[in-house]
Design a protein around this motif. Sequence first.
Motif, mmCIF file in Angstrom:
data_model
loop_
_atom_site.group_PDB
_atom_site.id
_atom_site.type_symbol
_atom_site.label_atom_id
_atom_site.label_comp_id
_atom_site.label_asym_id
_atom_site.label_seq_id
_atom_site.Cartn_x
_atom_site.Cartn_y
_atom_site.Cartn_z
ATOM 1 N N THR A 1 -5.272 14.006 -18.360
ATOM 2 C CA THR A 1 -5.079 12.685 -17.788
ATOM 3 C C THR A 1 -6.203 11.781 -18.254
ATOM 4 O O THR A 1 -7.256 12.251 -18.685
ATOM 5 C CB THR A 1 -5.069 12.722 -16.248
ATOM 6 O OG1 THR A 1 -6.322 13.229 -15.785
ATOM 7 C CG2 THR A 1 -3.927 13.571 -15.715
ATOM 8 N N GLU B 1 -8.019 8.062 -16.865
ATOM 9 C CA GLU B 1 -8.095 6.946 -15.921
ATOM 10 C C GLU B 1 -8.885 5.826 -16.559
ATOM 11 O O GLU B 1 -9.983 6.034 -17.058
ATOM 12 C CB GLU B 1 -8.739 7.384 -14.612
ATOM 13 C CG GLU B 1 -7.857 8.327 -13.827
ATOM 14 C CD GLU B 1 -8.282 8.457 -12.379
ATOM 15 O OE1 GLU B 1 -8.126 7.486 -11.626
ATOM 16 O OE2 GLU B 1 -8.761 9.544 -12.030
ATOM 17 N N ARG C 1 -3.636 4.514 -15.411
ATOM 18 C CA ARG C 1 -3.587 5.972 -15.468
ATOM 19 C C ARG C 1 -2.602 6.406 -16.535
ATOM 20 O O ARG C 1 -1.509 5.854 -16.649
ATOM 21 C CB ARG C 1 -3.123 6.549 -14.129
ATOM 22 C CG ARG C 1 -4.145 6.474 -13.030
ATOM 23 C CD ARG C 1 -3.557 7.059 -11.773
ATOM 24 N NE ARG C 1 -4.605 7.376 -10.818
ATOM 25 C CZ ARG C 1 -4.389 7.989 -9.661
ATOM 26 N NH1 ARG C 1 -3.169 8.346 -9.321
ATOM 27 N NH2 ARG C 1 -5.387 8.242 -8.857
ATOM 28 N N MET C 2 -2.994 7.425 -17.309
ATOM 29 C CA MET C 2 -2.114 7.998 -18.321
ATOM 30 C C MET C 2 -2.103 9.508 -18.176
ATOM 31 O O MET C 2 -3.127 10.119 -17.883
ATOM 32 C CB MET C 2 -2.599 7.615 -19.713
ATOM 33 C CG MET C 2 -2.441 6.141 -20.014
ATOM 34 S SD MET C 2 -2.957 5.731 -21.669
ATOM 35 C CE MET C 2 -4.666 5.323 -21.386
ATOM 36 N N PHE C 3 -0.939 10.066 -18.368
ATOM 37 C CA PHE C 3 -0.726 11.507 -18.318
ATOM 38 C C PHE C 3 -0.214 11.938 -19.690
ATOM 39 O O PHE C 3 0.696 11.317 -20.232
ATOM 40 C CB PHE C 3 0.313 11.831 -17.233
ATOM 41 C CG PHE C 3 0.879 13.217 -17.326
ATOM 42 C CD1 PHE C 3 0.169 14.288 -16.830
ATOM 43 C CD2 PHE C 3 2.117 13.442 -17.909
ATOM 44 C CE1 PHE C 3 0.687 15.573 -16.917
ATOM 45 C CE2 PHE C 3 2.649 14.718 -17.998
ATOM 46 C CZ PHE C 3 1.928 15.778 -17.492
ATOM 47 N N ALA D 1 0.541 9.084 -12.359
ATOM 48 C CA ALA D 1 0.273 7.911 -13.189
ATOM 49 C C ALA D 1 0.720 6.614 -12.524
ATOM 50 O O ALA D 1 0.144 5.557 -12.780
ATOM 51 C CB ALA D 1 0.964 8.060 -14.549
#
Length: 74
Positions: free
Chosen positions: A30, A32, A40-42, A69
């Motif tokens: 992940t 942030e 937020r990215m996953f 996310a």
Amino acid sequence: WYTMSRDVRTVPGIHVLASLASDNRPVVWTNELGTNGDGRMFYTTRGHNESVYQEPAFKALVHNGILWATHRMA
């Protein structure tokens, strides 16, 4: 398999959740962004083979990644 030009563990805001046992290459992480974690990215490197989408564990991983996310999961 992906060949990464750098170790994502050194990037601020990135948290590696799972790595390959054989060479410790990250496969789920992940990221942030922003001071409040507004962005937020996953990421996952899995999913290129259509059959993986039939695995309950992979479905749960993607579902939970999307929830996280979008700030619907802590």
